[in-house]
Scaffold this motif. Structure first.
Motif, PDB file in Angstrom:
ATOM      1  N   ARG A 313       0.947  -1.229   0.153  1.00  0.00           N
ATOM      2  CA  ARG A 313      -0.113   0.021  -0.147  1.00  0.00           C
ATOM      3  C   ARG A 313       0.844   1.091   0.052  1.00  0.00           C
ATOM      4  O   ARG A 313       0.522   2.275  -0.618  1.00  0.00           O
ATOM      5  N   ARG A 314       1.930   1.264   0.807  1.00  0.00           N
ATOM      6  CA  ARG A 314       2.747   2.412   0.775  1.00  0.00           C
ATOM      7  C   ARG A 314       3.414   2.539  -0.484  1.00  0.00           C
ATOM      8  O   ARG A 314       3.618   3.909  -0.915  1.00  0.00           O
ATOM      9  N   GLN A 316       2.349   1.676  -3.235  1.00  0.00           N
ATOM     10  CA  GLN A 316       1.451   2.261  -4.509  1.00  0.00           C
ATOM     11  C   GLN A 316       1.331   3.775  -4.205  1.00  0.00           C
ATOM     12  O   GLN A 316       1.148   4.637  -5.163  1.00  0.00           O
ATOM     13  N   ASN A 317       1.182   4.428  -2.977  1.00  0.00           N
ATOM     14  CA  ASN A 317       1.294   5.566  -2.663  1.00  0.00           C
ATOM     15  C   ASN A 317       2.488   6.331  -3.370  1.00  0.00           C
ATOM     16  O   ASN A 317       2.374   7.358  -3.785  1.00  0.00           O
ATOM     17  N   ARG A 320       2.161   6.702  -7.124  1.00  0.00           N
ATOM     18  CA  ARG A 320       1.364   7.551  -7.695  1.00  0.00           C
ATOM     19  C   ARG A 320       1.704   8.963  -7.231  1.00  0.00           C
ATOM     20  O   ARG A 320       1.272   9.748  -8.214  1.00  0.00           O
ATOM     21  N   ASN A 321       2.207   9.293  -6.104  1.00  0.00           N
ATOM     22  CA  ASN A 321       2.248  10.546  -5.613  1.00  0.00           C
ATOM     23  C   ASN A 321       3.844  11.159  -5.026  1.00  0.00           C
ATOM     24  O   ASN A 321       4.098  12.503  -5.088  1.00  0.00           O
TER      25      ASN A 321
END
Length: 403
Positions: A313-314, A316-317, A320-321
């Motif tokens: 999850r981290r 993926q963040n 994306r960002n």
């Protein structure tokens, strides 16, 4: 027709969408009164810098146009069709249109799409249209597409197919419409993007075209790419750092309900665990980081499964960002088609493991019983760091990164 079928029928694989770039153009004279309420945008589409197509979209804003029906009619072609079928001569919207959508006064009308082969397929156009929607609207617009055979619609068949992929529905023989306030667009756009990502990474193979056995038998999915391993390592190292910082601040104190931070984001029954449990969770992040330094992951206990789930999850963040941080993490590593394929990554690394274990911790606890649950020490978290298999356990003498 699936991508496989399209390839067989045409003899060419779908083109790689990662080569595409979009340029949005809109202009006019500062004092031009005809621009009030009607803004015509041209989207130029290039592949590796070479023009391969174009899309035209018109923002029609009822509140700022003096007479929107007349203004659209004056443009002619498909915009005139939209004006006649959605607006009455008295400036009001037709009853059928007003009943179907929540905010009819904000419209984005697609009336022209031209794409050269091999880019002239519905999925690619749907991706381009979705990108245009994201830049030119918010969640209060109505999207209008021509149907095949609609008067004045250039590329109407492609636009109709793209609109259908994005959840637009039939309104008349010539129009499809989609109300963005319903939320249907968001899910459809994600599905389109996921299919385009699969196409880009897997040579035109659509994940939906393969059964699970065929997917896993493909040897390309048996190992992390170097860039994926580097990003995951960065993610779990960040989580480890946060965990150790919180451990130093908290000591053996239990967390109160509503606490923030990494440990505060875990289920409520975890909050009552003491400092020793939190140290083991931090070490799970460290163990995974050590594995990922060698390009692989071995999950040996439930805590590591949870740590990896949080790590993905981290990651993926970051993907994306944090593009600059990502670039630093993968600098010098070879790029591969499967880089940052989160589906394949999760399927590969979690094979045989239950990633919903945190939800299982709360099974059977009703909202009214949460306070009682907070006062007990749940036995499940205490077992998180016991090895699945005693013959494949980490060295118990490895210690902790911090005393």
């Amino acid at each position: 027709m699936t991508d496989h079928a399209a390839t067989a029928a045409t003899g060419r694989a779908p083109a790689d969408p990662e080569r595409l770039a979009l340029e949005f153009r809109h202009g006019g004279r500062l004092m031009d009164p005809t621009m009030a309420g009607v803004q015509i945008w041209q989207v130029c589409i290039t592949a590796d810098g070479e023009p391969v197509g174009s899309l035209r979209a018109t923002r029609a804003l009822w509140w700022t146009a003096i007479r929107l029906r007349e203004r659209l009619t004056d443009e002619g072609s498909f915009l005139a069709v939209v004006a006649q079928q959605l607006l009455n001569p008295d400036r009001s919207f037709t009853a059928a249109f007003d009943e179907l959508v929540k905010r009819p006064e904000y419209m984005l009308i697609f009336d022209r799409c031209e794409m050269v082969p091999p880019w002239d397929d519905a999925l690619t156009v749907a991706g381009v249209v979705a990108a245009a929607i994201g830049r030119l609207t918010d969640n209060s617009f109505v999207l209008v597409f021509p149907r095949h055979g609609a008067h004045g619609g250039v590329g109407a068949q492609l636009l109709e197919q793209a609109g259908t992929l994005l959840a637009a529905v039939e309104f008349t023989d010539e129009l499809l419409v989609l109300d963005t306030t319903t939320g249907a667009l968001a899910g459809a756009s994600i599905r389109v993007r996921d299919r385009l990502i699969d196409r880009a990474r897997h040579g035109g193979v659509d994940r939906d075209d393969l059964d699970e056995e065929d997917w896993f038998e493909n040897q390309e999915y048996q190992a992390l790419t170097p860039r994926m391993a580097a990003l995951l390592r960065l993610a779990v190292e960040q989580l480890s750092q946060e965990a150790w910082q919180e451990i130093a601040a908290l000591g053996d104190e239990a967390l109160p309900r509503g606490a923030g931070g990494l440990f505060g984001s875990l289920p409520l029954v975890i909050l009552r665990q003491e400092g020793g449990w939190r140290r083991q969770m931090a070490r799970a992040f460290d163990d995974l980081a050590a594995d990922l330094a060698d390009g692989y992951v071995v999950l040996l206990c439930r805590g590591e499964v949870m740590a990896l789930d949080l790590g993905i999850r981290r990651a993926q963040n970051i993907y994306r960002n944090r593009p600059r941080l990502l670039a630093q993490a993968v600098e010098g590593l070879p790029a591969e088609a499967r880089d940052f394929d989160w589906y394949a990554c999760s399927d590969l690394l979690f094979e045989g493991h239950d990633v919903s274990l945190l939800d299982d911790v709360l099974d059977g606890i009703e909202d009214s019983d949460i306070d009682d649950a907070m006062g007990m020490v749940d036995p499940a978290p205490l077992d998180w760091f016991s090895p699945f298999d005693d013959t494949r356990a980490r060295d118990p003498a490895r210690g902790f990164r911090h005393p």
